[in-house]
Scaffold this active site. Structure first.
Site, PDB file in Angstrom:
ATOM      1  N   CYS A 164      16.087  33.041   0.163  1.00  0.00           N
ATOM      2  CA  CYS A 164      16.830  31.784   0.278  1.00  0.00           C
ATOM      3  C   CYS A 164      15.838  30.630   0.251  1.00  0.00           C
ATOM      4  O   CYS A 164      14.948  30.543   1.099  1.00  0.00           O
ATOM      5  CB  CYS A 164      17.642  31.762   1.570  1.00  0.00           C
ATOM      6  SG  CYS A 164      18.536  30.210   1.807  1.00  0.00           S
ATOM      7  N   HIS A 190      30.028  27.726   4.200  1.00  0.00           N
ATOM      8  CA  HIS A 190      29.525  28.974   3.614  1.00  0.00           C
ATOM      9  C   HIS A 190      29.218  29.999   4.694  1.00  0.00           C
ATOM     10  O   HIS A 190      28.925  29.645   5.840  1.00  0.00           O
ATOM     11  CB  HIS A 190      28.298  28.724   2.727  1.00  0.00           C
ATOM     12  CG  HIS A 190      27.161  28.025   3.405  1.00  0.00           C
ATOM     13  ND1 HIS A 190      27.145  26.668   3.599  1.00  0.00           N
ATOM     14  CD2 HIS A 190      26.010  28.507   3.950  1.00  0.00           C
ATOM     15  CE1 HIS A 190      26.027  26.341   4.218  1.00  0.00           C
ATOM     16  NE2 HIS A 190      25.317  27.427   4.457  1.00  0.00           N
ATOM     17  N   HIS A 225      21.299  25.577  -0.692  1.00  0.00           N
ATOM     18  CA  HIS A 225      20.610  26.868  -0.683  1.00  0.00           C
ATOM     19  C   HIS A 225      20.573  27.398  -2.108  1.00  0.00           C
ATOM     20  O   HIS A 225      21.560  27.262  -2.842  1.00  0.00           O
ATOM     21  CB  HIS A 225      21.389  27.916   0.112  1.00  0.00           C
ATOM     22  CG  HIS A 225      21.472  27.691   1.581  1.00  0.00           C
ATOM     23  ND1 HIS A 225      20.397  27.404   2.365  1.00  0.00           N
ATOM     24  CD2 HIS A 225      22.534  27.763   2.429  1.00  0.00           C
ATOM     25  CE1 HIS A 225      20.786  27.302   3.633  1.00  0.00           C
ATOM     26  NE2 HIS A 225      22.083  27.502   3.699  1.00  0.00           N
TER      27      HIS A 225
END
Ligand code: MN
Length: 147
Positions: free
Chosen positions: A115, A101, A67
């Site tokens: 994102c 995450h 990401h």
């Protein structure tokens, strides 16, 4: 011809639907998703805008794809591997491949961020019981994660 999505104010773009973060699940809270670009042959990346309401959080997960995040609104924190980072407007954060995450909005403010992901990507995995226990062996991470 130019391909423009006009911003209509307050983090909404013309013609872009505000979607649920994911179709199902209780392992996240108060997150919306807007798809700003699905990617193209010469730029195979999807660009999304996520917004987490105050005190909300995204799924604790990991996957092979990466990401790249750009914070646009509010404040929060992210777990990335063994690190918890604060997130403020215009911060840029890369979440590397294969690390656990999770994103959390602050209590008082939402957290909105762009994102970028590869348009062809693997599915996220959630931690198994032992993996969660391993993560939670660090008290700072234990206090941060929601699952
Ligand atoms: Mn992810």
């Amino acid at each position: 011809m130019a391909d423009v999505l006009k911003h209509q104010g307050n983090f909404h773009w013309k013609g872009v639907e505000v979607l649920d973060y994911k179709n199902e699940g209780t392992h996240f809270q108060s997150v919306t998703r807007q798809i700003l670009s699905k990617g193209h042959h010469e730029l195979p990346a999807e660009l999304r805008y996520f917004e987490i309401a105050p005190a909300g959080y995204s799924t604790l997960e990991r996957h092979e794809h990466e990401h790249l995040i750009v914070v646009l609104k509010g404040r929060g924190q992210a777990l990335s591997g063994a690190e918890i980072v604060t997130l403020d407007p215009f911060d840029v954060v890369r979440i590397p491949s294969a690390v656990w995450h999770q994103f959390r909005a602050s209590r008082g403010e939402p957290l909105g961020f762009l994102c970028l992901v590869h348009k062809d990507r693997d599915r996220p995995q959630r931690p198994e019981v032992e993996q969660l226990a391993q993560l939670q062996s660090d008290p700072v991470i234990a206090a941060f994660v929601r699952s």
